[in-house]
Design a protein around this motif. Structure first.
Motif, short mmCIF file in Angstrom:
data_model
loop_
_atom_site.label_atom_id
_atom_site.label_comp_id
_atom_site.label_asym_id
_atom_site.label_seq_id
_atom_site.Cartn_x
_atom_site.Cartn_y
_atom_site.Cartn_z
N VAL A 275 3.44 -7.04 10.52
CA VAL A 275 4.65 -6.47 9.76
C VAL A 275 4.90 -7.32 8.57
O VAL A 275 4.42 -8.27 8.38
N THR A 276 5.37 -6.76 7.52
CA THR A 276 5.56 -7.56 6.51
C THR A 276 6.58 -8.38 6.11
O THR A 276 6.42 -9.48 5.61
N ASN A 277 7.89 -7.92 6.68
CA ASN A 277 8.87 -8.94 6.70
C ASN A 277 9.64 -9.24 7.90
O ASN A 277 10.60 -8.62 8.45
N PHE A 278 9.00 -10.13 8.58
CA PHE A 278 9.19 -10.34 10.07
C PHE A 278 10.59 -10.97 10.14
O PHE A 278 10.95 -12.00 9.14
N ARG A 279 11.54 -10.54 11.13
CA ARG A 279 12.66 -11.27 11.31
C ARG A 279 12.77 -11.78 12.72
O ARG A 279 13.30 -12.87 13.05
N SER A 280 12.37 -10.95 13.78
CA SER A 280 12.23 -11.44 15.09
C SER A 280 11.33 -10.76 16.03
O SER A 280 11.03 -9.56 15.76
N LEU A 281 11.13 -11.44 17.22
CA LEU A 281 10.36 -10.96 18.12
C LEU A 281 11.36 -10.67 19.28
O LEU A 281 11.77 -11.51 19.87
#
Lengths: 114, 114
Positions: free
Chosen positions: A27-33
Motif C-alpha cells: 500500500v502507499t500510505n500505510f497506517r496499520s495492519l
C-alpha cells in the motif's frame, strides 16, 4: 492485483503444533495492519500493529510487523481445536481527504485436528 | 475485476436524511453480509442474507434495512440517520453460510453524519 496477500490459504495441523500465518501487503500510505479470527459470525479482532518490531501478544497468539519488508506474521503456539478458524489480515492505508481504507486479504483457513 | 464492490466509497450527509449503500459481488456466492466497524476496529455483524434466509443482529436499529434485488447484490438502506451511525460499513460475501466459510470483503464505505 491484490494489495494484501495471505499465505498459506489453508493449513491443517495437529493439536499442540505451532503455526505461523503470513500476511504481505503493498500500500502507499500505510497506517496499520489488523488481524481477525473468523469462526462463527463476525470476525473477532485480535491485534492492531502500527510499528515494526514490536510484538503483540495475547495468550498463545502473538504477532509482529515488519514495515520495511511489508509483512506481518501471526503465531499460534500449542494449538487447540478451538483455534480452528479463518484468520484474516487487513491493512489500513490513508486514502486522502482525511480518510483511510481497509483492505482484507483472502484469509488463511486453519484446521486443528485432535 | 473486483470481487466485492461497494458504492459510494465516502458518504457525508446530514442527520435525519435517508441514504443507501450498494454492494455487489461477482463471485457467484450465496451469502452476503453487512458489518459496521467501530472506532476500536471491531467488526459488528449487522445482517447476513442468502436467498433463503435473512438473519438480523437484534442490536441493529430498525432504521437499517437490507435489500437484495438479486443474489449478487445486497444494499443497505438507512433511514433517519443519526450521528452515531458514522462509521465504516463493510459488505462481504461467502460461498455458503457458516462460520468458517471464507468471507470476501468489500473496500468499505465511510459514512459521516453531520
Amino acid at each position: 492485483e491484490d494489495k494484501v496477500v495471505q499465505s498459506p490459504l489453508s493449513l491443517v495441523v495437529h493439536e499442540g503444533d505451532t503455526v505461523t500465518l503470513n500476511c504481505s501487503y503493498e500500500v502507499t500510505n500505510f497506517r496499520s495492519l489488523l488481524w481477525y479470527k473468523q469462526e462463527k459470525k463476525a470476525p473477532t479482532f485480535l491485534f492492531m500493529l502500527t510499528s515494526s518490531g514490536i510484538e503483540k501478544k495475547s495468550g498463545r497468539l502473538s504477532s509482529i510487523l515488519d514495515k520495511k519488508e511489508l509483512f506481518s506474521i501471526l503465531n499460534i503456539t500449542a494449538t487447540q481445536t478451538g483455534d480452528s478458524a479463518v484468520y484474516l489480515c487487513a491493512v489500513e492505508d490513508y486514502s486522502g481527504a482525511g480518510s483511510y481504507q481497509l483492505t482484507f486479504g483472502k484469509g488463511t483457513k486453519l484446521s486443528v485436528i485432535p | 475485476d473486483t470481487a466485492v464492490s461497494q458504492t459510494p466509497k465516502y458518504l457525508v450527509t446530514q442527520m435525519g436524511n435517508d441514504k443507501s449503500i450498494k454492494c455487489e459481488q461477482n463471485l457467484g456466492h450465496d451469502t452476503m453480509y453487512w458489518y459496521k466497524q467501530d472506532s476500536k476496529k471491531f467488526l459488528k455483524i449487522m445482517f447476513s442474507y442468502n436467498n433463503k434466509e435473512l438473519i438480523i443482529n437484534e442490536t441493529v436499529p430498525n432504521r437499517f434495512s437490507p435489500k437484495s434485488p438479486d443474489k449478487a447484490h445486497l444494499n443497505l438502506h438507512i433511514n433517519s440517520l443519526e450521528l452515531g451511525d458514522s462509521a465504516v460499513y463493510f459488505c462481504a460475501s461467502s460461498q455458503f453460510a457458516g462460520g468458517r466459510e471464507t468471507q470476501y470483503f468489500g473496500p468499505g464505505t465511510r459514512l459521516l453524519v453531520l
